[in-house]
Motif scaffolding. Structure first.
Motif, PDB file in Angstrom:
ATOM      1  N   GLY A  32       0.815  -1.202   0.000  1.00 57.17           N
ATOM      2  CA  GLY A  32       0.000   0.000   0.000  1.00 57.17           C
ATOM      3  C   GLY A  32       0.852   1.256   0.000  1.00 57.17           C
ATOM      4  N   LEU A  33       0.269   2.360  -0.419  1.00 59.36           N
ATOM      5  CA  LEU A  33       1.038   3.588  -0.609  1.00 59.36           C
ATOM      6  C   LEU A  33       1.533   4.182   0.700  1.00 59.36           C
ATOM      7  N   HIS A  34       0.717   4.148   1.745  1.00 60.24           N
ATOM      8  CA  HIS A  34       1.076   4.822   2.983  1.00 60.24           C
ATOM      9  C   HIS A  34       1.961   3.969   3.895  1.00 60.24           C
ATOM     10  N   GLN A 124      -3.897  -0.802  -5.375  1.00 57.68           N
ATOM     11  CA  GLN A 124      -3.569  -0.046  -4.160  1.00 57.68           C
ATOM     12  C   GLN A 124      -3.860   1.446  -4.353  1.00 57.68           C
ATOM     13  N   VAL A 125      -3.559   1.969  -5.533  1.00 65.30           N
ATOM     14  CA  VAL A 125      -3.883   3.372  -5.824  1.00 65.30           C
ATOM     15  C   VAL A 125      -5.398   3.564  -5.798  1.00 65.30           C
ATOM     16  N   LEU A 126      -6.121   2.595  -6.353  1.00 60.94           N
ATOM     17  CA  LEU A 126      -7.578   2.656  -6.368  1.00 60.94           C
ATOM     18  C   LEU A 126      -8.148   2.778  -4.959  1.00 60.94           C
ATOM     19  N   ASN A 127      -7.529   2.084  -4.007  1.00 60.41           N
ATOM     20  CA  ASN A 127      -8.032   2.065  -2.629  1.00 60.41           C
ATOM     21  C   ASN A 127      -7.474   3.190  -1.762  1.00 60.41           C
ATOM     22  N   ASP A 128      -6.637   4.046  -2.344  1.00 59.23           N
ATOM     23  CA  ASP A 128      -6.022   5.122  -1.572  1.00 59.23           C
ATOM     24  C   ASP A 128      -6.894   6.379  -1.631  1.00 59.23           C
TER      25      ASP A 128
END
Length: 228
Positions: A32-34, A124-128
């Motif tokens: 994930g991004l974060h 992951q970008v979609l869920n951010d």
């Protein structure tokens, strides 16, 4: 899949940039991004200089956007060619054919490490919450996406515009999430027959979701929402 970008092989700067993007795509897709720090990306890319990522991209958000632009740009060239061929063949009103032309340039890469890596990253970008990927995709300006979107809008012309737009967002969300889940299978890259069945079923499901009858409850909810 084509490279993230096309750096001159003799260009040290281009090679570093590509390694950073590849490392970030892999780590973001896994965690994930974060959950990933810039320091970790630098280390994964083999950069001893901790300022390398800041030098090439400036921020994590710009890094994410650079990966999207490079990956989507490469895939969209294939998509545009497929859409042009579909229109020339007279299939512009065939929703299943439109969906295949739209998504097969991506699903066709699921037997490659890079294809799997990008699908996981995109999910992951979609869920951010910092990114609105469906809107970014629909307004990207990429020719393949733009042409495919126009064909889908035409097929859904009888739906209220608000519902058609919402279903297009669901289409992107359903496709990316389902593909990312598929890549977690231990035989995801090796079992071509299972993958072909999964992708065909996914396209059927998306087509059904796009063209499903609109219930009275949905119309009433839309009317109420339009008051606000």
């Amino acid at each position: 899949m084509s490279k993230l970008d096309s750096p001159d092989k003799t260009s040290r700067r281009g090679d570093t940039r590509a390694r950073l993007m590849e490392a970030a795509e892999r780590l973001f897709g896994e965690r994930g991004l974060h959950a990933v720090t810039l320091k970790e990306i630098n280390a994964e890319a083999g950069q001893r200089n901790e300022s390398a990522l800041h030098y090439h991209f400036g921020s994590k958000q710009r890094l994410v956007q650079a990966i999207l632009d490079a990956r989507v740009g490469a895939i969209d060239k294939r998509r545009a060619a497929r859409i042009d061929a579909l229109i020339e063949a007279g299939g512009a009103d065939d929703l299943h054919a439109i969906l295949r032309a739209t998504f097969e340039p991506l699903t066709g890469l699921l037997d490659t490490e890079e294809g799997v890596r990008f699908v996981r990253f995109a999910a992951q970008v979609l869920n951010d919450p910092d990114f609105d990927l469906p809107t970014v995709a629909l307004r990207s300006g990429f020719q393949g996406i733009t042409r495919a979107n126009a064909l889908i809008i035409s097929v859904l012309a009888e739906l209220p515009p608000e519902i058609a737009i919402q279903r297009q967002r669901l289409m992107i969300e359903m496709a990316l999430t389902s593909l990312a889940i598929w890549t977690r299978r231990p035989d995801a890259t090796a079992n071509a027959a299972a993958r072909a069945f999964f992708v065909a079923s996914l396209f059927d499901a998306i087509a059904g979701a796009l063209t499903a009858p609109v219930s009275e409850e949905t119309l009433a909810a839309l009317k109420e929402a339009s008051k606000n």
